[in-house]
Design an enzyme around this catalytic site. Structure first.
Site, PDB file in Angstrom:
ATOM      1  N   TRP A 296       4.454 -19.435 -24.099  1.00  0.00           N
ATOM      2  CA  TRP A 296       4.697 -19.127 -22.686  1.00  0.00           C
ATOM      3  C   TRP A 296       3.811 -18.003 -22.194  1.00  0.00           C
ATOM      4  CZ3 TRP A 296       6.755 -22.425 -19.571  1.00  0.00           C
ATOM      5  CH2 TRP A 296       7.627 -23.380 -20.082  1.00  0.00           C
ATOM      6  N   HIS A 337      10.685 -22.656 -11.024  1.00  0.00           N
ATOM      7  CA  HIS A 337      10.567 -24.050 -11.470  1.00  0.00           C
ATOM      8  C   HIS A 337      11.569 -24.925 -10.717  1.00  0.00           C
ATOM      9  CE1 HIS A 337       8.102 -22.792 -14.943  1.00  0.00           C
ATOM     10  NE2 HIS A 337       7.746 -24.056 -14.990  1.00  0.00           N
TER      11      HIS A 337
END
Lengths: 407, 407
Positions: A296, A337
């Site tokens: 990430w 998101h």
């Protein structure tokens, strides 16, 4: 004489007889060897070869599949109303509002507090206004919605960075004025605060492939035409290949990989080359990541850099615990998101949010129990299996809502 | 107060505001980055995942496909005659003949010339005897033939290296005796000529995963049980996976890649670990090869080392032109490829020979016109396309002969 001369052998070193050395095979992990550039080329050759066949078969069977009307219909329902395009054009209002607020702040016609309130209002409306528009305007398609919301989110992050950086500049100027030191200019072409508050500088930052504002971005010396053409060719080629695979079942994971290359390598490098933007680190070696955290932190460097500079480090400086700050970053990421998926699809399901938050226990598990190539394999597995599951959830629900029951 | 303290910013270095550096993307060839270990892991994960599905589907559809009688029938036509096994056992005669000849030569009971004639006779019959047996014995299957001829070829190369190295040792001893220097022993456990001419040393060399003989092979300090078990697991796992794919169309290229891993990594490392043989360089980084020559010099190190030590370098020392010597190596390699395919199949077609010889102009073309990643892609293409074509030729002809006309 058939035998070699004895004089020759006198010169021959004794070690020549020994032709073996104690060493490991390259593929053994003990060898520490890691140059597999060729394997990447193999993947590309296999992709091109297998798709050359598919591409040809496709054209023979179905003709050219790219139907221009179909492509346009992804963005437009009603040809007389262009909601996504209008929304994107309107974003200039927010950009200019941020610039003018900063100009006022620089000359001191408004106080720091007023400026901060202006910025907070501006940034909040940048999230609420487009999502409200997408939800209300009925002629907005999901693709148009994702695109315009994506652009607004990028602008939100950029303008947040813009006001943060300019405030730091102001505070440094103030501190210097108190210490009676003079401002110096490090190079004749470099600008210093408040010389950066121009339309030209602002729009360069808006189009530059980065989310973090800084005065005097590093610039590449010239536009390399061959490099530009190669990236342009890739930008056109990659979706063509992807499109040629449409009637076949292509794993979601492969599509993500191709999208990654298309967006983070071809497109961003193309824009950067055009703007002579010097910092091309849009991704690091996430393919080698042995922990979920490393993945990430390295697959999307612009966002990661922004989170670090404007969210994580300021939080640490305010004395927040390290683990709490990390979780907060994941929470914010999960929020965006969800925002980018739920609003355009007009479905509030929290799958994306939960998918992102599930990374926290997963990261703990992989970091605790797996390392080396096993950790890397676990990261790949989570990508190969996790992503399609999250996408499938939305696709399933979308079809249930729009095309009736699945039974 | 909401703003950070001014004192803090006094300490803040000015460079902190600049968060971009002039740099290239990792995937751009200009970056020079090459660590793609993760891509290799990705390939393995994809292979395992996709085959886990195939494997399960297979068992559900067909049950366990490995039929023991079918496997045995690959090697045996008549259960009362085991021609391949007998042939392999007989090979001990040639091994012992080479050893006893060397012993005679060491003590001087036969002259150099007699010894040389003995060796030439021994080595020639090692090529003629098994091929004659394979051609004459009707109960020999193609698989049994390839296996026994392969073992004889390996032994031929080993015994050639054995007599060459021992002759060099003799010549060094002679030269030293003339110069009146004494032989020294470099370590208490090391043997020196002629102390190496024992059955134990000979059979260690026969089973060791190398083709080049030397006195005192480098030895690994101990047998690592975990390493051994991992390689054993792979040796068993890889053919199982390959077998599970049988009813599906798997490209010949993938089979070759899997075979490469199985033979050159798993099996050879397993044998080496068992024998505590230290030199594990069975292959180099051929996957990165940017020229055809580099590929042939690095994918099969035992054979390449043998060619260099016992064929190419001696030829150069005799004053042969470099290009001619290279072509001679390819010619010999082509001969052995043809020998290993034609004799067991009892078909003399020269496809393998021509395939090997076609590498010479191909190497010239790739070396002349392509470099970097393009050269690497060309090498991969020649592997992906070239190999299956050569194999198909033989399969086609074999079916035409054994199962009637293809029309």
């Amino acid at each position: 004489m058939f035998y070699m001369s004895e004089a020759y052998f006198c010169k021959l070193p004794r070690v020549w007889l020994a032709c073996h050395v104690l060493q490991e095979s390259l593929l053994s992990s003990a060898s520490g060897y890691s140059n597999y550039r060729g394997i990447l080329n193999w993947c590309v050759v296999m992709l091109v070869l297998s798709n050359a066949r598919l591409f040809l078969e496709n054209i023979i069977k179905y003709g050219i599949l790219v139907d221009p009307i179909q492509v346009v219909s992804l963005f437009l329902k009603d040809p007389y109303s262009w909601p996504a395009a209008c929304l994107i054009i309107v974003s200039n209002v927010f950009i200019l509002a941020a610039l003018y607020t900063e100009r006022r702040l620089a000359v001191g016609t408004i106080t720091q507090m007023t400026g901060l309130i202006f910025h907070i209002f501006n940034l909040t409306s940048m999230l609420i206004f487009p999502s409200a528009t997408v939800l209300i305007v009925t002629s907005m398609t999901p693709v148009g919605g994702v695109l315009s919301l994506g652009i607004y989110t990028v602008l939100f992050l950029k303008l947040y960075s813009y006001q943060d950086t300019n405030r730091w500049c102001r505070e440094i100027r103030q501190a210097k004025a108190k210490r009676l030191t003079r401002s110096y200019s490090s190079g004749h072409t470099h600008v210093s605060y408040p010389g950066n508050l121009t339309h030209r500088d602002m729009y360069y930052f808006v189009f530059a492939p980065t989310l973090c504002y800084q005065l005097n971005f590093p610039r590449s010396p010239r536009i390399r035409i061959r490099f530009l053409m190669r990236r342009l060719f890739e930008m056109w080629m990659v979706p063509t290949i992807q499109n040629s695979m449409k009637p076949f079942q292509v794993p979601n994971h492969l599509i993500w990989l191709i999208f990654f290359y298309w967006f983070f390598h071809s497109s961003m490098n193309f824009v950067a080359e055009l703007l002579q933007f010097g910092d091309r680190e849009f991704y690091k070696d996430w393919w080698n990541s042995e922990t979920v955290t490393y993945f990430w932190a390295n697959w999307n460097i612009p966002v990661h850099k922004w989170c670090l500079r404007h969210f994580y480090k300021p939080m640490l400086r305010k004395g927040v615990n390290k683990f709490l700050a990390q979780t907060a970053v994941f929470l914010m990421s999960a929020f965006f998101h969800e925002y980018l998926v739920s609003v355009p699809l007009k479905m509030f399901r929290l799958w994306a949010f939960m998918g992102m938050m599930a990374q926290v226990p997963l990261a703990w598990f992989v970091g605790r129990f797996l390392n080396g190539n096993y950790g890397n394999a676990a990261v790949w597995m989570s990508l190969i299996i996790g992503q399609p599951v999250a996408v499938l959830m939305y696709v399933h629900d979308y079809y249930v809502i729009h095309y009736g029951s699945t039974t």
